[in-house]
Design a protein around this motif. Structure first.
Motif, PDB file in Angstrom:
ATOM      1  N   ARG A 183    -100.498 -28.243 -23.826  1.00  0.00           N
ATOM      2  CA  ARG A 183    -100.202 -29.474 -24.560  1.00  0.00           C
ATOM      3  C   ARG A 183    -101.138 -30.588 -24.096  1.00  0.00           C
ATOM      4  O   ARG A 183    -101.307 -30.820 -22.909  1.00  0.00           O
ATOM      5  CB  ARG A 183     -98.750 -29.897 -24.343  1.00  0.00           C
ATOM      6  CG  ARG A 183     -98.308 -31.036 -25.265  1.00  0.00           C
ATOM      7  CD  ARG A 183     -96.895 -31.498 -24.951  1.00  0.00           C
ATOM      8  NE  ARG A 183     -95.893 -30.503 -25.239  1.00  0.00           N
ATOM      9  CZ  ARG A 183     -95.386 -30.292 -26.456  1.00  0.00           C
ATOM     10  NH1 ARG A 183     -95.822 -30.988 -27.490  1.00  0.00           N
ATOM     11  NH2 ARG A 183     -94.450 -29.366 -26.630  1.00  0.00           N
ATOM     12  N   VAL A 184    -101.774 -31.242 -25.058  1.00  0.00           N
ATOM     13  CA  VAL A 184    -102.670 -32.352 -24.741  1.00  0.00           C
ATOM     14  C   VAL A 184    -101.831 -33.537 -24.297  1.00  0.00           C
ATOM     15  O   VAL A 184    -100.878 -33.934 -24.981  1.00  0.00           O
ATOM     16  CB  VAL A 184    -103.537 -32.724 -25.961  1.00  0.00           C
ATOM     17  CG1 VAL A 184    -104.449 -33.909 -25.626  1.00  0.00           C
ATOM     18  CG2 VAL A 184    -104.354 -31.525 -26.424  1.00  0.00           C
ATOM     19  N   ALA A 185    -102.183 -34.102 -23.155  1.00  0.00           N
ATOM     20  CA  ALA A 185    -101.407 -35.195 -22.568  1.00  0.00           C
ATOM     21  C   ALA A 185    -101.232 -36.345 -23.555  1.00  0.00           C
ATOM     22  O   ALA A 185    -102.181 -36.793 -24.195  1.00  0.00           O
ATOM     23  CB  ALA A 185    -102.104 -35.700 -21.307  1.00  0.00           C
ATOM     24  N   GLY A 186     -99.993 -36.805 -23.686  1.00  0.00           N
ATOM     25  CA  GLY A 186     -99.697 -37.945 -24.527  1.00  0.00           C
ATOM     26  C   GLY A 186     -99.625 -37.652 -26.007  1.00  0.00           C
ATOM     27  O   GLY A 186     -99.512 -38.574 -26.817  1.00  0.00           O
ATOM     28  N   SER A 244    -100.104 -32.263 -29.573  1.00  0.00           N
ATOM     29  CA  SER A 244    -101.150 -31.286 -29.878  1.00  0.00           C
ATOM     30  C   SER A 244    -101.249 -30.217 -28.801  1.00  0.00           C
ATOM     31  O   SER A 244    -100.909 -30.443 -27.641  1.00  0.00           O
ATOM     32  CB  SER A 244    -102.504 -31.991 -30.002  1.00  0.00           C
ATOM     33  OG  SER A 244    -102.471 -32.995 -30.983  1.00  0.00           O
ATOM     34  N   PHE A 245    -101.769 -29.048 -29.210  1.00  0.00           N
ATOM     35  CA  PHE A 245    -102.084 -27.979 -28.276  1.00  0.00           C
ATOM     36  C   PHE A 245    -103.557 -27.622 -28.420  1.00  0.00           C
ATOM     37  O   PHE A 245    -104.066 -27.548 -29.533  1.00  0.00           O
ATOM     38  CB  PHE A 245    -101.218 -26.743 -28.532  1.00  0.00           C
ATOM     39  CG  PHE A 245     -99.820 -26.878 -28.020  1.00  0.00           C
ATOM     40  CD1 PHE A 245     -98.875 -27.575 -28.751  1.00  0.00           C
ATOM     41  CD2 PHE A 245     -99.445 -26.316 -26.813  1.00  0.00           C
ATOM     42  CE1 PHE A 245     -97.576 -27.719 -28.277  1.00  0.00           C
ATOM     43  CE2 PHE A 245     -98.162 -26.446 -26.335  1.00  0.00           C
ATOM     44  CZ  PHE A 245     -97.216 -27.146 -27.059  1.00  0.00           C
ATOM     45  N   ALA A 246    -104.237 -27.421 -27.299  1.00  0.00           N
ATOM     46  CA  ALA A 246    -105.660 -27.112 -27.288  1.00  0.00           C
ATOM     47  C   ALA A 246    -105.950 -26.136 -26.153  1.00  0.00           C
ATOM     48  O   ALA A 246    -105.159 -26.025 -25.206  1.00  0.00           O
ATOM     49  CB  ALA A 246    -106.483 -28.381 -27.120  1.00  0.00           C
ATOM     50  N   PRO A 247    -107.070 -25.400 -26.229  1.00  0.00           N
ATOM     51  CA  PRO A 247    -107.431 -24.495 -25.127  1.00  0.00           C
ATOM     52  C   PRO A 247    -107.555 -25.245 -23.805  1.00  0.00           C
ATOM     53  O   PRO A 247    -108.072 -26.370 -23.765  1.00  0.00           O
ATOM     54  CB  PRO A 247    -108.784 -23.927 -25.576  1.00  0.00           C
ATOM     55  CG  PRO A 247    -108.750 -24.013 -27.070  1.00  0.00           C
ATOM     56  CD  PRO A 247    -108.013 -25.278 -27.367  1.00  0.00           C
ATOM     57  N   LEU A 248    -107.080 -24.636 -22.734  1.00  0.00           N
ATOM     58  CA  LEU A 248    -107.159 -25.273 -21.423  1.00  0.00           C
ATOM     59  C   LEU A 248    -108.605 -25.537 -21.023  1.00  0.00           C
ATOM     60  O   LEU A 248    -108.883 -26.462 -20.253  1.00  0.00           O
ATOM     61  CB  LEU A 248    -106.490 -24.384 -20.369  1.00  0.00           C
ATOM     62  CG  LEU A 248    -104.998 -24.094 -20.577  1.00  0.00           C
ATOM     63  CD1 LEU A 248    -104.479 -23.217 -19.440  1.00  0.00           C
ATOM     64  CD2 LEU A 248    -104.193 -25.378 -20.669  1.00  0.00           C
ATOM     65  N   ARG A 269     -99.488 -31.166 -33.829  1.00  0.00           N
ATOM     66  CA  ARG A 269    -100.897 -31.029 -34.137  1.00  0.00           C
ATOM     67  C   ARG A 269    -101.438 -29.867 -33.321  1.00  0.00           C
ATOM     68  O   ARG A 269    -101.505 -29.944 -32.100  1.00  0.00           O
ATOM     69  CB  ARG A 269    -101.664 -32.320 -33.754  1.00  0.00           C
ATOM     70  CG  ARG A 269    -101.120 -33.573 -34.447  1.00  0.00           C
ATOM     71  CD  ARG A 269    -101.514 -33.591 -35.915  1.00  0.00           C
ATOM     72  NE  ARG A 269    -101.223 -34.866 -36.513  1.00  0.00           N
ATOM     73  CZ  ARG A 269    -100.146 -35.114 -37.242  1.00  0.00           C
ATOM     74  NH1 ARG A 269     -99.267 -34.162 -37.449  1.00  0.00           N
ATOM     75  NH2 ARG A 269     -99.942 -36.304 -37.761  1.00  0.00           N
ATOM     76  N   ASP A 270    -101.807 -28.783 -33.954  1.00  0.00           N
ATOM     77  CA  ASP A 270    -102.310 -27.612 -33.254  1.00  0.00           C
ATOM     78  C   ASP A 270    -103.820 -27.589 -33.369  1.00  0.00           C
ATOM     79  O   ASP A 270    -104.370 -27.543 -34.467  1.00  0.00           O
ATOM     80  CB  ASP A 270    -101.723 -26.331 -33.849  1.00  0.00           C
ATOM     81  CG  ASP A 270    -100.200 -26.315 -33.743  1.00  0.00           C
ATOM     82  OD1 ASP A 270     -99.705 -26.835 -32.730  1.00  0.00           O
ATOM     83  OD2 ASP A 270     -99.550 -25.814 -34.663  1.00  0.00           O
ATOM     84  N   LEU A 271    -104.512 -27.631 -32.243  1.00  0.00           N
ATOM     85  CA  LEU A 271    -105.954 -27.690 -32.214  1.00  0.00           C
ATOM     86  C   LEU A 271    -106.512 -26.305 -31.961  1.00  0.00           C
ATOM     87  O   LEU A 271    -105.968 -25.540 -31.169  1.00  0.00           O
ATOM     88  CB  LEU A 271    -106.418 -28.650 -31.098  1.00  0.00           C
ATOM     89  CG  LEU A 271    -105.717 -30.016 -31.087  1.00  0.00           C
ATOM     90  CD1 LEU A 271    -106.301 -30.879 -29.988  1.00  0.00           C
ATOM     91  CD2 LEU A 271    -105.858 -30.703 -32.434  1.00  0.00           C
ATOM     92  N   VAL A 272    -107.615 -25.963 -32.628  1.00  0.00           N
ATOM     93  CA  VAL A 272    -108.186 -24.624 -32.508  1.00  0.00           C
ATOM     94  C   VAL A 272    -109.662 -24.716 -32.196  1.00  0.00           C
ATOM     95  O   VAL A 272    -110.312 -25.713 -32.489  1.00  0.00           O
ATOM     96  CB  VAL A 272    -107.983 -23.809 -33.803  1.00  0.00           C
ATOM     97  CG1 VAL A 272    -106.507 -23.674 -34.110  1.00  0.00           C
ATOM     98  CG2 VAL A 272    -108.705 -24.441 -34.974  1.00  0.00           C
ATOM     99  N   GLY A 317    -105.755 -42.961 -31.533  1.00  0.00           N
ATOM    100  CA  GLY A 317    -104.364 -43.017 -31.119  1.00  0.00           C
ATOM    101  C   GLY A 317    -103.903 -41.747 -30.444  1.00  0.00           C
ATOM    102  O   GLY A 317    -102.758 -41.353 -30.564  1.00  0.00           O
ATOM    103  N   GLY A 318    -104.825 -41.077 -29.711  1.00  0.00           N
ATOM    104  CA  GLY A 318    -104.465 -39.859 -28.998  1.00  0.00           C
ATOM    105  C   GLY A 318    -104.501 -38.624 -29.855  1.00  0.00           C
ATOM    106  O   GLY A 318    -104.199 -37.541 -29.395  1.00  0.00           O
TER     107      GLY A 318
END
Length: 217
Positions: free
Chosen positions: A31-34, A37-41, A175-178, A208-209
């Protein structure tokens, strides 16, 4: 001449598939801080793994050339996970197709997870993948209630089931990031909330993050 051209195209397709299959395709998401969304580490997005829930994205169709790699990378991700995962979320947005061998590999992963008492949920699976899983008997085994429209919905549901997994509050749309180049396809109807648009991981500036670019759901 037409036959030769056809063979050349077929050979190029096989070479492209072999080249893609040779690359590591499994991305562990956080999870992206704040944000929701999720993104690759490894993306530099300051994403943190959700304790107790391993979120992975396999960014290519699952077929005979990479089926064993899929299982191996899942096992490796489990070993590297923060703490002991109670659940795995498979983000299937890039898994635009799955063949007979791929279904078998996913069945082996289910056996592996089941033997360790780890639940599985699937996010953003397209109709084609769902049909393949149904033919292979995996749709019923996984459970219709374990398919979700977004990664955030899947994570929240698993956390709610466990009740003891720490998770930051989720507000607003998921928000799912790929990764760049991951194939996208239409996702089936959402089960828990009305459809929301997903954000493309484009590397553009924050707003806005969140990311300003949107993809049609």
């Amino acid at each position: 001449m037409r036959v030769l051209v056809g063979l050349d195209r077929h050979q190029r397709l096989r070479l492209d598939r072999a080249r893609l299959a040779a690359r590591p395709q499994l991305h562990v998401l956080g999870r992206v801080a704040g944000t929701t969304s999720f993104a690759p580490l490894s993306s530099g997005e300051h994403a943190d793994q959700v304790p107790g829930v391993l979120v992975v994205l396999f960014a290519t169709p699952l077929w005979y050339a990479n089926a064993q790699q899929f299982r191996s990378e899942i096992e490796a991700a489990l070993k590297r996970a923060v703490g002991r995962p109670r659940a795995v979320v498979l983000d299937a947005v890039g898994m635009t197709d799955i063949d007979y061998t791929g279904v078998g590999s996913l069945r082996e992963v289910l056996d592996l997870l089941g033997g360790r008492g780890i639940a599985l949920a699937v996010a953003r699976a397209g109709d084609r993948v769902r049909s393949s899983l149904e033919r292979g008997g995996l749709l019923e085994r996984i459970g219709e209630d374990r398919f979700f429209g977004t990664v955030g919905e899947a994570v929240d549901a698993l956390v709610a089931d466990g009740g003891d997994v720490a998770l930051g509050a989720s507000t607003g749309e998921d928000r799912d990031l790929v990764p760049p180049g991951t194939a996208r396809r239409t996702v089936g109807p959402r089960r828990r909330r009305p459809p929301s648009q997903t954000m493309g991981w484009t590397g553009s500036e924050r707003r806005g993050g969140e990311r300003p670019g949107r993809d049609v759901p």
